[in-house]
Design a protein around this motif. Sequence first.
Motif, PDB file in Angstrom:
ATOM      1  N   ALA A 118       4.684 -18.873 -49.613  1.00  0.00           N
ATOM      2  CA  ALA A 118       4.236 -20.180 -49.127  1.00  0.00           C
ATOM      3  C   ALA A 118       4.499 -21.256 -50.165  1.00  0.00           C
ATOM      4  O   ALA A 118       4.376 -21.025 -51.374  1.00  0.00           O
ATOM      5  CB  ALA A 118       2.744 -20.139 -48.804  1.00  0.00           C
ATOM      6  N   ARG A 150       3.031 -21.160 -34.701  1.00  0.00           N
ATOM      7  CA  ARG A 150       3.060 -21.672 -36.076  1.00  0.00           C
ATOM      8  C   ARG A 150       3.670 -20.609 -36.977  1.00  0.00           C
ATOM      9  O   ARG A 150       3.703 -19.430 -36.633  1.00  0.00           O
ATOM     10  CB  ARG A 150       1.654 -22.012 -36.580  1.00  0.00           C
ATOM     11  CG  ARG A 150       0.663 -20.854 -36.518  1.00  0.00           C
ATOM     12  CD  ARG A 150      -0.455 -21.011 -37.515  1.00  0.00           C
ATOM     13  NE  ARG A 150       0.051 -20.942 -38.867  1.00  0.00           N
ATOM     14  CZ  ARG A 150      -0.572 -21.468 -39.918  1.00  0.00           C
ATOM     15  NH1 ARG A 150      -1.699 -22.131 -39.750  1.00  0.00           N
ATOM     16  NH2 ARG A 150      -0.055 -21.347 -41.123  1.00  0.00           N
ATOM     17  N   GLN A 151       4.154 -21.038 -38.118  1.00  0.00           N
ATOM     18  CA  GLN A 151       4.641 -20.095 -39.114  1.00  0.00           C
ATOM     19  C   GLN A 151       3.657 -20.045 -40.260  1.00  0.00           C
ATOM     20  O   GLN A 151       3.215 -21.081 -40.758  1.00  0.00           O
ATOM     21  CB  GLN A 151       6.017 -20.491 -39.652  1.00  0.00           C
ATOM     22  CG  GLN A 151       6.527 -19.525 -40.720  1.00  0.00           C
ATOM     23  CD  GLN A 151       7.893 -19.904 -41.257  1.00  0.00           C
ATOM     24  OE1 GLN A 151       8.565 -20.753 -40.685  1.00  0.00           O
ATOM     25  NE2 GLN A 151       8.296 -19.271 -42.349  1.00  0.00           N
ATOM     26  N   GLY A 152       3.321 -18.847 -40.666  1.00  0.00           N
ATOM     27  CA  GLY A 152       2.380 -18.687 -41.751  1.00  0.00           C
ATOM     28  C   GLY A 152       1.110 -18.014 -41.281  1.00  0.00           C
ATOM     29  O   GLY A 152       1.010 -17.539 -40.142  1.00  0.00           O
ATOM     30  N   ASP A 196      -1.656 -21.006 -45.049  1.00  0.00           N
ATOM     31  CA  ASP A 196      -0.385 -21.131 -45.759  1.00  0.00           C
ATOM     32  C   ASP A 196       0.762 -21.200 -44.764  1.00  0.00           C
ATOM     33  O   ASP A 196       0.591 -20.932 -43.568  1.00  0.00           O
ATOM     34  CB  ASP A 196      -0.180 -19.963 -46.729  1.00  0.00           C
ATOM     35  CG  ASP A 196       0.008 -18.631 -46.019  1.00  0.00           C
ATOM     36  OD1 ASP A 196       1.008 -18.457 -45.298  1.00  0.00           O
ATOM     37  OD2 ASP A 196      -0.854 -17.733 -46.186  1.00  0.00           O
ATOM     38  N   ASN A 197       1.929 -21.558 -45.263  1.00  0.00           N
ATOM     39  CA  ASN A 197       3.131 -21.603 -44.430  1.00  0.00           C
ATOM     40  C   ASN A 197       4.134 -20.542 -44.869  1.00  0.00           C
ATOM     41  O   ASN A 197       5.342 -20.761 -44.850  1.00  0.00           O
ATOM     42  CB  ASN A 197       3.771 -22.993 -44.465  1.00  0.00           C
ATOM     43  CG  ASN A 197       4.302 -23.349 -45.846  1.00  0.00           C
ATOM     44  OD1 ASN A 197       3.942 -22.705 -46.835  1.00  0.00           O
ATOM     45  ND2 ASN A 197       5.161 -24.352 -45.936  1.00  0.00           N
TER      46      ASN A 197
END
Length: 659
Positions: free
Chosen positions: A40, A140-142, A59-60
């Motif tokens: 991230a 979403r990513q993360g 987090d991403n």
Amino acid sequence: MGQINILSPQIANKIAAGEVIERPVSVVKELLENAIDAGADTIDIQLQAGGMRLIQVTDNGSGMTKDDLPLAFERHATSKISDFNDLFALHSFGFRGEALASIATVSQASATSGTAKEEKTWKYTPGANPGEAFEAVAPRQGTQIEVRNLFYNVPARRKFVKSESYEFGQCAELFSVYATAYPQVTFTLSHNNQLVYTTVGRDSVEDRFVYFRSADLQGHLLHLEEVELAPGIFAEAWMSDASVTRNNRKEMTVFVNGRWVKSKEINTIIENAYHTYIPKGRFPSSLLLLTVPPDTLDVNIHPAKTTVKIAHPGLWQSQLEDLVRDVIWKDRVALTYTPAALQEDDLDDKGLFSDEQGPEATDTPFSLDRQEGRGATKGPFPRSQQLPFTADTYASSQTPTFSSRPEVSDQRSSYRYEKNKNAASDHPALAHERPTLDIDPEANRGFLASSLDVAAEEPLDIGDLHDLQVIGQLNNTFILAQSKKALYIIDQHTCHERILYDAFMAQEKEEKVLIQHLLHPFPLALTPREKDATNRAILALRDMGIIIEVIDEDYSVVALPAVLVHVPNIKDFILEILDIFEENPRLTMAEIREELLTTRACKSAVKANWPLSHAEQHALIQSLAKLSSPRTCPHGRPIFIEISMNDLYLFFKRGSFPG
């Protein structure tokens, strides 16, 4: 029936969780490190009630698939290793597969995660009914981990949790340390829905170092660029220069292979590099990033993973110490002023240079000592300036007052060369040969005044101190004096410190603490941990005359004891007092008062490298002679050494002293 039982998985898991999760900061650490492991570059942490009600880390990073989410909460499930030998080739924080399982055992946890490869993002709740464990949410990513009601099912553990402000302070300290060491990651921290820290716009270690620690580090950071100490062993460091020090080691931070560790051995290396550059008992603010081959590092020592062992330390320790010392030395050398720079001081034919010689005729540089804030020539020593001792500068009471001389360890003082008019008549041959360090008269007003002048009128009654005659100063730090039988070398700082301490103790016994309210209260920029210490100390500080006002999480000093009003760098003085409370939360009231009086006396006393006039030296000795314990300061350091004339005669082989 036998007496040995096999524990149920629920009980075993709770016991195991206790080794990994001690308090909210343990949860924050595990989740923060997982986010970094996931790659991230944006990490957001939100806490409520110091982390007891909610810990949310978003987090991403790379995220997890739906199939991986349940496995992540299983004990001994990990993506970091697959074989025992992998422990000695780690490139990640986690490896035991215990963190999320332990967290879920003692809280109500959930995880929401998605990857760039999937269209759907899933929220998973461990322990929920099979048909309700998963919930589809917006893509979403993360990963976002929510931990609610920590220790709700372990009442015994909740008894050991401290106040909300203390627990949040622990989390904030860990956050600030990692945020400083990872400038490539954007961090934010919120508490009770209020933003506390953000690193947006602060993309370097230097910026974050100052932001999270203290504004007094601005412009005072030294950098050891990454260097190879031995094959495969690299080090990079940031540290305060010798003019900014702390009274404890809490700002000395070490990362090994990206992992924050507690290592006395490595801290000692840094401390040794500062030897002779900073006073004993003072410590730098530092950050060391050490990288070693994974097969030489053992982190599988303690569940918290803050203790490590590094193989073959002799290969790099001495090199690291030498390199850090070299950086400090070069910083000191960089402060040297050349004779050409001195020309700006408008020296005439009665100053350092004559018109005929010019600055080129001398090779004596002038160096400004950043640690003590005092200039000193490397050639002939300047004569001590006679300070103006007049009736107007003396207070009428016996309450010690202090000058506004700058704290030599923290400020740059504006000194200037001037003709020594006062000394010219006494030393006509020297009147035009050497410069004199003259200090701004405003800085001398009241210096050593009422704490010493009364003593000058009273008889001395302690041993041979009664007939001491002042010879002069040695290195602007020691007072040389003689009696008929001995030579005395007196440490001016410890001497004045003992005098002030006894005066403060007398005031305490008489309960004569005069409080002066400030026309302009000054704010205290406190970290969350310091705020907790302040909250615990605020009543004790009020009893000592230091009144701190708290309005909406903003802390301001509104009143001080009269004897502290003119102490230089009073903010630093108060922050050091708060450090006492933070480091020793179980101090009794008597111990608190003792610490405050000792610290106050130390900070208010004259420092090393301060020129004193003959009158000031004499007054110090006379005041010392009045004390019942004139041999040591409150910290136990010696005040003077006595060398008998007989010993001197014997050393120089002149026989016995005839007197």
